[in-house]
Design an enzyme around this catalytic site. Structure first.
Site, PDB file in Angstrom:
ATOM      1  N   ASP A 386       0.848  -1.194   0.000  1.00 52.66           N
ATOM      2  CA  ASP A 386       0.000   0.000   0.000  1.00 52.66           C
ATOM      3  C   ASP A 386       0.879   1.239   0.000  1.00 52.66           C
ATOM      4  OD1 ASP A 386      -2.348  -1.344   0.040  1.00 52.66           O
ATOM      5  OD2 ASP A 386      -2.664  -1.203   2.185  1.00 52.66           O
ATOM      6  N   ASP A 724      -4.305  -2.875   5.280  1.00 50.30           N
ATOM      7  CA  ASP A 724      -4.741  -2.470   6.611  1.00 50.30           C
ATOM      8  C   ASP A 724      -6.251  -2.506   6.786  1.00 50.30           C
ATOM      9  OD1 ASP A 724      -5.285  -0.412   4.929  1.00 50.30           O
ATOM     10  OD2 ASP A 724      -4.238   1.136   6.067  1.00 50.30           O
ATOM     11  N   ASP A 728      -8.702  -5.388   2.322  1.00 47.92           N
ATOM     12  CA  ASP A 728      -7.445  -6.047   1.964  1.00 47.92           C
ATOM     13  C   ASP A 728      -7.376  -7.497   2.420  1.00 47.92           C
ATOM     14  OD1 ASP A 728      -6.354  -3.694   0.874  1.00 47.92           O
ATOM     15  OD2 ASP A 728      -5.797  -2.988   2.857  1.00 47.92           O
TER      16      ASP A 728
END
Length: 1752
Positions: A386, A724, A728
């Site tokens: 990310d 997070d 995901d």
């Protein structure tokens, strides 16, 4: 009728929408992953929703007055569709989790062995006394199995309890309308069609379509991953918009942070978005770790052979032992083979290793849920990360402002600060003040009540923007608005500012309008009206359209096309850098004092507004990210950025962190792809996309992240995915290594394998390194533990198959595996990494932990050696007691004495009672066990490294890195250095001869009188060896102590701001994030000058700045980073620490230097080769003579004979005086070189210098004098070489300005006055007093050379002027009233002097400027000539350009001079910003040319190199024109007509991109000039030369040169250079002179010739010594020479002439020969033939005849 048509139209509309719905996810993976496929409700108007859910009784006008479902309908739907609950993952019970730990093949093998041992014990209870060993074996195995299973269970259970999953996302109750009433019900009882109320602070209980809302903002990070709350609407959207972008559906689990709404439930439970995510996560199978699979495969691989071997041994043993006690036999055979073939201590050591690694990772903020996942992390090939919070800081920050054509980076400048350290709006100019006010007032964010001092948390000082205010205040509100008030709060008190404004109206920001409006009441007017000010902030591209004017420093001006283009340029600039651009607008207007403003009433202006400016906001990258990305690239790991952001933002961040780079000439290895395109890629397109090393996935959805993982795994890639949010979790669960963020959702943590507690990408890279290290250490562990298994098997084989007493009991086997082996095995997991661990590519997925090579090494090689040792130890015990080995055969089978407890054993006529048998048997078993243990003790040193030598890796300790400390070169202790001197083949031969002589002496002490000759031989040899080793040790130790390395570069203490206070701390305690003070004098940051020669090699101090630079500028040219070890020579600054210790530039250089292996000298190699060449024949001849002599002398006194034969041949064939004479020769040469300013650190390096083929030399200080000198002046068409001529001199021998004509006088005045350099206070030193030489820079005979302080170029100017006039006296005549120092941006230095006051209140001033002449000429309109000023037309400009080009082509720096006389008020305060002095229409005076001239001896030395066939390369950081000019002056490069060009010039940037073929072509030239080179490129030059078998000498003086000096064949440091360079080099030039290198080459060639002559002289006398022994041994004649006589010849009569030989002068052609071939040996076949077959035999004949003459 109309009503009927409307109804029909509505039905069609509903049916059309309903039947056009996309299919629900079902069969295929693609459909299942498309979470939004079944949603169309976001495209429906309210009337369609009402028709779709008729039972809900929706009131279209007032949804809050809807009837809702009836209680009975809701109950029926709940029973039909089930509760509103998410699918749960299967809960693993403690019992089940514990049971899993036992499902291990190895535990099965050991458990079977334990059961058999227990049965054997029970069977053996019939005998007295009872043998408890089998019981102990069973107990120990069972305790071990349960113990380690419980440890693994505890670790996994702790990890599972750390996360709680999806349950925390859902509310327990919800407000719903049923039966026309609003009521509270359990969220799990909600059904589709329920109308719910969403209130501030509550979570949305199901997916619901919004019917009515008021300023509703939902935080949907659990679903979309975006942390910033999103404003939601009730309006329908087009079908092309997906549900995630519609913003009219509240997702289950979203948090309402503002406003409220009514909505109809459209999905519940598993059908919601979050429910589908939960299904994707929980329905995936648990993936086994790769380490589990590897160990399982290893155990299976060996388990079957182990059981088979055990069965075979048992069957053979059964027949041998007649099946007596067969259960015990089965137990022993199975146990020995099960444990022997598969080390039972392996799980214990692996589990301990994993636990230790997990704890170590915990300290690095990496929480490991499953211990063995770390190994998979070490083999990862792709990290998909990310962006927000992982690669970036997740802190929105205002980075820039833009107002009318003015870009401001960081904080705006202010004119003053009040006593509290904060400014007010009045301290800023307009429009900056207006923008700051709008940012603060038109802002919904606010500060929390308490201010928190920076530095109190984690002992770190963090700061967003460069400022030293000591409070970081917490904020409440949207991140972008919070960033604005934090920005303003850096310079003024926002709370105080806001109190001064009366806000009377506000329109909050929403996503439709895209702006936020406030109206403040300025003041009441007398006519009943009031003055108001409208403030707006929002999307700048929308606000600009509402404006007609723009605010400037001079007031409002019309917003025309030109101004709009300027705004667009700023917008595009910030946008391309990934920044969010927010605009600010205002308007002052009049309205009634009591007016009620309303948007619908249109009673305030929304057009014809005034544009103030914009601010740029971004989430900056983490400080460590760029370094971590570099580490990934070095380690061959692909990195993918996966983000929901726009591709421009993502690309900008990717460029900042170095993920994507465009390198000219290099194939593009990155790509960017939009999320919408991901789902439509074909298999071929995926393959092409994933062939790139670095990818940016922008605007990605949860399904697409999962797709990326699947596509990578489909191509057999090992991928780590970070995340997070709940969105995901499917990808985290599916990926090989799922990495959740510590700040992320519990769902993500539950799905992941690893949790990053600091959310930092750099921590992942640390984890990769730990994973690689762990794999290496487990492999080392196997290398260490496996070999000892075979000796255990052999102990059982002897007993079962050959009937001998048992070698090891089962209890002893366990004691080895679980006792003596576990501790070293666990220690093995703490082994530090071998140097290249992060420079290797990830290992192949197919690569096994246990390879065939490892098995062969462990079982067939080391295991058998250990077995032989154990068996011999075992037999030695019996032999010691006089037991014949033949008697042991079948002695332990039933019916034989050894097995029968009551029988007596007989062997060699000795009797052994049962007690004695038991005692001897136990001793034999102990000997076997000690054989295993001690064998493994020595084996562990070999097992500790896989790639490096154990001496390089570290023998006794694991090196540790200090905090802010540079990597240290391995310090050689005196003991180690002394020991090295003894590692010599010749010393070995002589030591063996001395030992034999000593033995012969001891043997001869029985005879009388005692012959001491053998003793004297031994003593003399040993004294000689120690003597010469101590001499060599002393020389090397002295050289090592002469340099101190990196330590002198670093300060001991540093000034740092911590806890809001400035304090002094040890420099080693600095950490990243510390704010440090760099200080020298009292000047501010704008005048900061750092001397960075230690890093860049440039001696001249460089002015540093605080502004950021473009990405195309590298860090060495940025001048906004102070490097570790730089010296502050002027000014001061505050800076934030971004790297410490080994991660700094100087630390990386230190690593490059200290990690290189020590290179052996060529002379060492040559002599070693010579000794080896003759050593074997000498020993062979000695052995032959000894054997013949043995038979001749009937082996009488054979030890003495062996001593004499070995000594005579060892010394005879290899002259033992050789090391003595060579060492003496080298010492004499080293002293001779010392007198020539060449300090030799290692004696034998001189020979390598003599064979050098390439000298790569620095320019500055080595080829040149390193003294900046003014060589020329140019004024209007007048070239002046050297000093200008004056008409007269005063009585002091110095002229004045009046003695020179204009414009010369004007130039000299400007050079002196407009100059920051000055003369030092010390007394002048008379030239000519030092070294007895008269030296002078420029032709003049003044006898003083004054020291200067300042930049070299400015110092050169005042020294030039001081040759003809007194500069100090000249300066006193001018009153300097204003100065602008030189900086690298302006490139000029300005001073204004006040000539005189005038009567009208004005004064006459003179402006003086010096700087870059090509810039100054553009500011001028006239040029000064002898006749006065004339226009600066094209002809004059061409004349200037001609002078500029002439000096430039000669490598000179050209500095221009300008002046202007003007009138201004006498009391004026000059300021650059005020533009109150002229900077145009100036008068050009002339230029001076400055250069660093070549040394006087350089040209001659270059000629000598050309004659000697030595290539010379100039390696410099200067511009290629300067370098070429110097190269021509010294004769390095020449263009000779008719001759092929033998030189070339290459720029540093091109070096790194050369192909192998281009390097070969380049290095075929004899003379090269490398310009603008970096430290890495110097190292590359050395490597490329060595690759082509060239012997290269590299010079250097800075820290940056040390890696190249260390790597080169001969590293040559400068005496004036850094200690680091001297430490890395082999030779130090005390005078820094290139000519001294050439003298060293001559000495090296001479030394090689003289050593060769020495060998020609010493070798022939060896053969007569051999013949003297041959006559005695082979022909029985009296001995010709005793060993003592041989030594007296070699060490007495031969050494003195040999030493004298090294002083032989050079033969005439020594520097006219080409360098000798690298392959040419010191001792050739011709020399051997001459010494041994020709001269040696003649000497032998003479000696033999002399010998016989005596008898005759």
């Amino acid at each position: 009728m109309v009503k009927s048509q409307e109804s029909e139209s509505l039905i069609k509309k509903v049916l059309g929408k309903f039947f056009n719905r996309k299919p629900k996810p079902g069969g295929s993976d693609e459909e299942a992953r498309n979470l939004s496929a079944s949603y169309t409700e976001h495209t429906w108007e309210i009337d369609i929703i009402k028709a779709q859910y008729p039972s809900s009784g929706i009131n279209i006008q007032n949804p809050n007055q809807s009837h809702g479902l009836s209680t009975s309908e809701a109950k029926a739907l709940l029973e039909k569709n089930g509760p509103n609950a998410l699918p749960k993952a299967k809960v693993v019970t403690n019992f089940e989790l514990l049971g899993r730990q036992f499902l291990n093949v190895l535990w099965g093998l050991l458990l079977a062995a334990a059961i058999l041992s227990f049965i054997a014990f029970i069977q053996g209870t019939d005998t007295k006394p009872i043998n408890l060993s089998d019981l102990w074996v069973a107990i120990i195995i069972i305790v071990m199995i349960f113990g380690f299973c419980f440890v693994a269970f505890y670790q996994e259970r702790k990890a599972i309890k750390a996360v709680s999953g999806f349950k925390n996302l859902l509310p327990e109750v919800s407000w719903v309308i049923r039966d026309g009433k609003e009521m509270s019900v359990a969220a799990s009882e909600l059904v589709v069609g329920d109308i719910i109320r969403i209130k501030n602070g509550t979570r949305v209980p199901a997916d619901a379509r919004i019917l009515q809302c008021a300023q509703l903002k939902l935080e949907t990070s659990a679903i979309t991953g975006e942390a910033e709350p999103i404003e939601h609407i009730k309006e329908a959207v087009p079908e092309t918009v997906n549900i995630f972008e519609a913003k009219n559906v509240g997702f289950n689990g979203s948090l309402c942070v503002d406003g409220e709404a009514y909505a109809v439930v459209i999905r519940t439970g598993a059908n919601t978005i979050i429910g589908q995510i939960a299904s994707l996560t929980t329905n995936q199978n648990e993936k086994p770790s790769r380490l589990q699979a590897q160990i399982k495969k290893f155990v299976k691989l060996l388990g079957l052979p182990a059981c088979t071997l055990g069965l075979i041994i048992f069957i053979i043993g059964g027949f041998v032992h007649k099946w007596h006690g067969w259960i015990g036999m089965l137990s022993r055979s199975f146990l020995a083979c099960a444990i022997g073939m598969v080390p039972c201590g392996l799980p214990a050591t692996v589990t301990s290793s994993l636990t230790i690694v997990a704890r170590r990772l915990g300290k690095k903020n990496i929480f490991v849920k499953k211990l063995d996942i770390v190994e998979a992390l070490g083999s990862v090939r792709i990290i998909a990360s990310d962006k927000t919070g992982t690669l970036t800081k997740n802190i929105m920050t205002v980075t820039n402002l833009w107002t009318h054509n003015d870009f401001i980076a960081g904080l705006p400048n202010l004119s003053m600060k009040n006593v509290l350290g904060k400014a007010s709006l009045d301290d800023f100019e307009s429009p900056i003040s207006d923008v700051l006010m709008c940012m603060s007032v038109c802002n919904a964010a606010k500060f929390e009540e308490e201010a928190i001092e920076i530095g109190k948390k984690n002992r770190k000082f963090t700061i967003d923007i460069e400022d030293n205010n000591n409070v970081e205040r917490k904020t409440i509100g949207q991140p972008s608005e919070a960033a604005m008030i934090k920005y303003v709060d850096r310079v003024m008190d926002v709370d105080l500012l806001r109190k001064g404004y009366n806000v009377v109206y506000e329109i909050p920001f929403n996503s439709k309008r895209k702006w936020h409006l406030m109206i403040i009441k300025n003041k009441d007017l007398k006519d009943g009206n009031a003055e108001y000010k409208l403030l707006m902030k929002g999307a700048s591209e929308i606000l600009i359209e509402k404006c007609s004017t723009i605010l400037t420093k001079d007031g409002e001006i019309s917003l025309n096309t030109e101004e709009k283009n300027a705004f667009q340029n700023a917008y595009d600039t910030f946008g391309s850098e990934g920044r969010r651009v927010i605009g600010f607008v205002s308007k002052t207007f009049t309205a009634p004092s009591n007016i009620a403003f309303a948007l619908e009433a249109e009673n305030f202006p929304l057009k014809e507004l005034t544009f103030l400016g914009v601010c740029a906001i971004m989430d900056p990258p983490r400080d460590e990210t760029a370094g971590a990305i570099r580490d990934c690239k070095t380690a061959g790991i692909k990195v993918f950025m996966v983000t929901g952001d726009h591709h421009l933002t993502a690309n900008a961040i990717a460029r900042q962190i170095g993920l994507i780079e465009d390198i000219p000439g290099k194939k593009k290895d990155w790509d960017t792809i939009h999320g919408e395109a991901i789902s439509h890629l074909t298999d071929e397109e995926w393959s092409r996309l994933l062939s790139h090393d670095y990818l940016v996935f922008a605007r990605t959805t949860p399904e697409q992240k999962l797709l990326i993982v699947e596509q990578c795994q489909k191509r057999k890639e090992i991928i780590a995915m970070t995340g997070d949010g709940v969105n995901d979790s499917p990808a985290l669960k599916k990926s090989d290594i799922g990495i959740a963020m510590g700040s992320g959702s519990d769902v993500a943590k539950q799905a992941a394998d690893i949790v990053l507690m600091d959310d930092n990408f750099a921590s992942i890279v640390k984890g990769v390194e730990e994973g690689r290290l762990m794999f290496d250490n487990i492999k080392k562990l196997l290398v260490y533990t496996m070999p000892h298994c075979f000796p255990q098997v052999w102990s059982i084989v002897l007993y079962f198959c050959f009937g001998m007493p048992i070698g090891l009991s089962p209890l002893q086997i366990l004691s080895i595996d679980l006792g003596t082996e576990i501790a070293p095995g666990v220690a093995m997991c703490k082994e530090p990494a071998e140097g290249d661990i992060m420079c290797r590519p990830p290992r192949d997925r197919k690569k096994n932990l246990v390879s065939k090579g490892l098995l062969s090494y462990a079982y067939l090689y080391t295991g058998q050696f250990l077995s032989i040792g154990c068996i011999l130890s075992y037999f030695c015990v019996f032999w010691h007691y006089g037991i014949s080995l033949s008697d042991l055969w079948m002695s332990a089978v039933p019916g034989k004495s050894w097995s029968d407890g009551n029988a007596t054993f007989y062997s060699n006529g000795k009797t052994f009672l049962p007690d004695e048998q038991e005692y001897i048997g136990r001793q034999a078993q102990s000997a076997w066990q000690l054989g295993v243990v001690f064998g493994q003790f020595f084996h562990i040193w070999s097992a500790r490294t896989l790639r490096q030598s154990i001496f390089t890796h570290g023998v006794l300790k694991n090196p540790k890195n200090g905090p802010n400390a540079l990597p240290k070169a391995k310090e050689i202790t005196n003991f180690e250095l002394l020991g090295r001197q003894f590692l010599n083949v010749l010393w070995g031969l002589l030591l063996a001869a001395a030992i034999l002589s000593l033995i012969a002496f001891i043997q001869g002490t029985d005879t009388k009188p005692i012959d001491l000759s053998d003793l004297w031989v031994a003593i003399i040899i040993i004294v000689m060896i120690f003597g010469f080793c101590f001499v060599a040790f002393y020389q090397e130790r002295k050289a090592i102590k002469a340099v101190s390395g990196f330590k002198n570069l670093l300060p001991e203490v540093s000034w740092v701001i911590r806890d809001g206070k400035e304090m002094s701390v040890a420099a080693s305690e600095l950490v990243v994030g510390d704010i440090i003070r760099i200080k020298n004098g009292t000047r501010h940051c704008a005048q900061l000058k750092l001397e960075t020669s230690a890093i860049t090699g440039e001696a001249e101090p460089i002015e540093h700045i605080k502004e950021a630079v473009p990405e195309t500028v590298n860090i060495f040219e940025a001048k906004n980073v102070g490097f570790n070890g730089s010296l502050c020579v002027d000014g001061e600054a505050y800076a934030v620490v971004i790297r410490t210790g080994a991660n700094t530039i100087i630390g990386q250089i230190a690593s490059l230097t200290t990690n290189q292996d020590e290179k052996p000298s060529r002379l060492q190699a040559q002599i070693k080769k010579f000794v080896k060449l003759l050593g074997l024949p000498a020993c062979t001849l000695g052995l032959i003579i000894f054997l013949i002599g043995g038979f001749v002398h009937k082996w009488h006194g054979w030890i003495g004979m062996l001593s004499r034969s070995f000594l005579a041949c060892a010394i005879g064939m290899v002259p033992c005086g050789l090391p003595a004479t060579v060492t003496s020769s080298l010492t004499i040469v080293a002293r001779r070189l010392g007198k020539k300013n060449i300090f030799v650190k290692k004696l034998d390096i001189v020979e390598a210098l003599g064979s050098v083929r390439i000298i790569a030399s620095d320019k500055t200080g080595t080829l040149t004098k390193n003294i900046m000198t003014v060589t020329n002046l140019w004024t209007h068409n007048d070239f002046i070489a050297g000093l200008p001529k004056s008409s007269m001199k005063n009585i002091m021998g110095k002229a004045s300005l009046d003695d020179f004509e204009a414009p010369i006088s004007d130039v000299l005045m400007c050079m002196s006055v407009c100059n920051a350099a000055k003369f030092a206070e010390e007394e002048a030193i008379e030239i000519g007093k030092k070294n007895g030489k008269f030296t002078i820079d420029i032709e003049d005979n003044n006898n003083v050379e004054r020291k200067t302080i300042g930049q070299p170029s400015e110092a050169a100017m005042i020294k030039y002027v001081d040759r003809v006039m007194d500069v100090d006296l000249l300066r006193k005549g001018y009153n300097v009233v204003y100065e602008i120092p030189f900086n690298s941006k302006r490139k000029w230095h300005l001073m204004i002097i006040k000539n005189k006051d005038l009567k009208d209140g004005n004064a006459e001033y003179k402006l003086l400027m010096k700087g870059a002449s090509e810039i100054l000429i553009q500011k001028c309109s006239t040029i000064l000539t002898k006749s006065g000023e004339i226009p600066l037309n094209n002809e004059e400009k061409n004349a200037f350009q001609n002078a500029y080009d002439t000096f430039g082509s000669e490598g000179r720096r050209v500095i221009g001079f300008v002046s202007k006389t003007f009138t201004a008020p006498s009391n004026i305060a000059f300021a650059l910003e005020a533009e109150n002095f002229p900077l145009k229409e100036l008068t050009f005076l002339g230029v001076c040319a400055i250069m660093d001239p070549p040394r006087d001896e350089t040209a001659g030395a270059i000629r000598d190199c050309k004659t000697a066939g030595i290539k010379v390369f100039m390696v410099t950081g200067d511009h290629h024109l300067t370098a070429n000019a110097i190269a021509r002056q010294i004769g390095l490069i020449e263009d000779i007509p008719g001759k092929k060009k033998d030189w070339d010039t290459i720029h540093g940037e091109a070096i790194s991109h050369l192909t192998d073929e281009e390097w070969s072509r380049l290095l075929s030239h004899d003379y090269l000039v490398f310009a603008r080179t970096t430290p890495e490129q110097k190292l590359l030059i050395v490597e490329q030369c060595q690759k082509r078998k060239e012997i290269i000498a590299m010079t250097g003086d800075g820290v940056n040169d040390s890696p190249a000096l260390k790597k080169s064949d001969i590293g040559i440091a400068m005496g004036s250079g850094s200690d680091v360079a001297k430490q890395a080099a082999d030779i130090v030039l005390m005078d820094d002179n290139f000519a001294s290198i050439v003298k060293g080459v001559q000495e090296g060639r001479l030394m090689f010739d003289n050593i060769k002559k020495l060998l020609v002289y010493t070798m022939p006398h060896c053969f007569p010594q051999v013949w003297s022994i041959v006559l005695y041994f082979c022909f029985g004649m009296p001995i010709g020479l005793s060993p003592l006589q041989i030594l007296s010849i070699d060490l007495g009569t031969e050494i003195a002439p040999g030493v004298a030989m090294c002083k032989e002068p050079a033969e005439g052609d020594i520097m006219r020969r080409p360098p000798r071939d690298r392959k040419k040996n010191l001792v050739s076949k011709g020399l051997l033939s001459y010494a041994y077959l020709y001269t040696g035999q003649f000497l032998s004949i003479g000696c033999i005849l002399s010998y016989f003459c005596v008898f005759w």
